[in-house]
Scaffold this motif. Structure first.
Motif, PDB file in Angstrom:
ATOM      1  N   ASP A  79      31.739  -1.004 -18.866  1.00  0.00           N
ATOM      2  CA  ASP A  79      32.298  -0.630 -17.559  1.00  0.00           C
ATOM      3  C   ASP A  79      31.660   0.650 -17.033  1.00  0.00           C
ATOM      4  O   ASP A  79      32.273   1.379 -16.256  1.00  0.00           O
ATOM      5  N   GLU A  80      30.434   0.921 -17.452  1.00  0.00           N
ATOM      6  CA  GLU A  80      29.726   2.134 -17.045  1.00  0.00           C
ATOM      7  C   GLU A  80      28.620   1.808 -16.034  1.00  0.00           C
ATOM      8  O   GLU A  80      27.788   0.927 -16.271  1.00  0.00           O
ATOM      9  N   PHE A  81      28.630   2.540 -14.920  1.00  0.00           N
ATOM     10  CA  PHE A  81      27.617   2.397 -13.885  1.00  0.00           C
ATOM     11  C   PHE A  81      27.020   3.769 -13.583  1.00  0.00           C
ATOM     12  O   PHE A  81      27.643   4.796 -13.867  1.00  0.00           O
ATOM     13  N   THR A  82      25.829   3.770 -13.024  1.00  0.00           N
ATOM     14  CA  THR A  82      25.219   5.017 -12.582  1.00  0.00           C
ATOM     15  C   THR A  82      24.631   4.830 -11.192  1.00  0.00           C
ATOM     16  O   THR A  82      24.229   3.726 -10.817  1.00  0.00           O
ATOM     17  N   VAL A  83      24.601   5.923 -10.447  1.00  0.00           N
ATOM     18  CA  VAL A  83      23.952   5.940  -9.147  1.00  0.00           C
ATOM     19  C   VAL A  83      22.991   7.126  -9.129  1.00  0.00           C
ATOM     20  O   VAL A  83      23.387   8.253  -9.427  1.00  0.00           O
TER      21      VAL A  83
END
Length: 541
Positions: free
Chosen positions: A191-195
């Protein structure tokens, strides 16, 4: 005509070496034929002989060249097909290696490469900064376990779609090597995202993006016919101040994200160097918490609730405290969030439930008037599949009647899965347990669900109570909450009451119970009997 077409088809089906053999045989046949014709046409027509011999040689050469060209064309065609297959395989390998199969977003490997390229470009151009947002969905494991992994995947896909819409129209999603890519949205896993924000002009802009993402994620997701609410904690690191390489930026953005979770989740935090020490403290606290129950280091403090109508203590809220062996008392704010994040809250909560029920029964057996013992449940505790059994066992083991036991749950915990919450609460209510919504007014309850959920109390959050006499809008909210609750046959408890002015206002509004320092701060069990003895002393002048 048909025989000719069949011959052509057979020649096409023949292999290259078969064609060579056929061409040699044909050449010999044509030579023999021309030799025979020469013997009949020799009578004075020399030119015919030369023509025939030349024609035979030319035919042989033509057939040979045609065969060689055919062989080469087949080889070239086979080579092209092989190259095409290799290109397709390489393309497929790139997709698997660099893109997340569930969401289609760049994965951790590709994101690191893109981040590394962005850092090099920033070093070279000396223009602007880079912003890295590390996004972690709050309580996703709980949601995933309750929905099932298939619906959990659907939720992740829906979150991805919303993140894509939320980011700027120029935001980069998936690119080839030569395309411009202002920003990058990636899924690192789970459930980890990066921008990645390129050419960041103002550091504050990263916070604006984070706030927009959180606001857009706060709206309900409809998954499998159910309304699901999800929030996100976001950590922000900025190049070059917070790191000058890929590893440092990711590590520090991750630390900032965990700091956001420790601040109550659903917020964003910028990285500071002190957070690295906080990360070490988290590991230390987690290690010690594992042995807290075994080493008998936990204890409960109790804060009374006083009825305004009866003007006496009618309930106690059990509050968890931790005093490590040889150490000082650890504040709840320093370990509860860590326990929730690591899942240790399940074990700690089970101990607290059993101990609180046993203590309430002991006071009854000591001759004190029965009061309602209240225990606060975290979101993770509320979602455990055996919650009903845990509560039932605590009541049975202690001998406490269910009507003297109350569970406090936050409205955010209920609204994450309202239908599931209603089923669990209905069973607990049928057992005779009192149900209270804690911190009411700070979440996003639907009045429709509030009407259907089996409740007994609404608990007004202290953030409204503290502004009594100072902020008229908060006073109006308090009046509205009390009015709505009473119209639904619910009672109201106000927490954080500290002054006579607050008490007078709440009493005038028809509030049923109060809790706060004006009655008593949380105290250990050794001091509770004094409060029970004094429960009939008036607090209203």
């Amino acid at each position: 005509m048909d025989s000719v077409e069949k011959l052509v088809d057979r020649l096409r089906a023949a292999g290259p070496w078969q064609l060579i053999l056929i061409s040699v045989v044909l050449a010999e046949l044509f030579t023999l034929l021309f030799s025979t014709l020469q013997s009949y046409l020799y009578w004075g027509h020399v030119s015919v002989q030369v023509l025939i011999v030349g024609a035979g040689d030319a035919l042989i050469v033509t057939i040979f060249v045609a065969t060689i060209i055919t062989i080469l064309s087949w080889q070239i065609s086979a080579l092209k097909q092989k190259l095409k297959s290799r290109e397709e395989a390489e393309k497929q390998f790139r997709v698997l290696a660099y893109y997340d199969t569930l969401t289609g977003l760049p994965n951790r490997v590709m994101f690191k490469e893109v981040l590394g390229q962005a850092i090099k470009a920033a070093e070279r151009e000396k223009e602007g900064e880079l912003g890295l947002l590390f996004i972690d969905l709050d309580d996703f494991k709980r949601v995933n376990d309750s929905l099932g992994h298939d619906l959990g995947d659907q939720l992740l896909h829906a979150v991805t779609e919303r993140l894509l819409v939320s980011t700027r129209s120029s935001d980069y999603i998936a690119r080839s090597e030569d395309e411009e890519a202002p920003d990058v949205l990636s899924r690192l896993g789970g459930d980890e995202f990066t921008v990645l924000l390129r050419r960041l002009v103002h550091v504050e802009d990263a916070g604006k993006v984070a706030a927009r993402l959180q606001n857009d994620l706060s709206e309900a997701f409809v998954i499998g016919g159910q309304e699901i609410f999800i929030t996100a904690s976001i950590g922000i690191a900025v190049y070059p101040n917070d790191g000058k390489d890929v590893h440092a930026l990711l590590k520090n953005a991750d630390a900032a994200m965990y700091h956001a979770k420790s601040k109550g989740r659903n917020n964003y935090q910028y990285y500071t160097p002190a957070m690295n020490f906080s990360a070490l403290e988290v590991l230390t606290v987690e290690r010690k918490l594992h042995k807290a129950v075994e080493n008998n280091e936990l204890q409960l403090f109790y804060q009374p609730k006083k009825s305004l109508a009866k003007d006496k203590v009618t309930g106690m809220e059990a509050l968890l405290r931790w005093k490590p062996a040889g150490g000082e008392m650890v504040l709840p704010s320093q370990f509860i969030s860590i326990a929730e994040e690591t899942g240790l809250i399940i074990e700690l909560g089970k101990w607290a439930l059993g101990r609180a029920c046993a203590q309430a029964k002991q006071w009854q057996e000591a001759g004190y008037e029965p009061i309602v013992m209240s225990v606060n449940l975290s979101s993770r505790q509320f979602d455990q599949k055996d919650l009903v059994d845990v509560v039932s066992n605590a009541l049975i083991d202690s001998g406490l009647e269910a009507r003297f036991f109350e569970l406090e749950i936050t409205e955010s915990a209920v609204m994450r899965d309202p239908d599931g919450a209603m089923r669990v609460l209905a069973v607990l209510k049928e057992m005779g347990v009192t149900i209270s919504i804690d911190d009411f007014g700070t979440g996003y309850s639907s009045l429709n669900y509030l009407r259907m959920i089996p409740l007994d109390y609404l608990k007004i959050d202290r953030s409204f109570v503290v502004n009594i006499g100072r902020v008229r809008s908060d006073e109006a909210i308090i009046k509205a909450i009390i009015g709505i609750a009473h119209s639904l046959d619910l009672r109201v408890t106000a927490e954080g009451v500290e002054s006579i002015e607050q008490l007078s206002f709440l009493r005038a509004c028809g509030c049923d119970e109060i809790q706060g320092y004006i009655v008593s701060p949380p105290v250990p069990d050794s001091e509770v009997e004094r409060l029970l003895y004094r429960s009939n002393s008036p607090i209203f002048p």
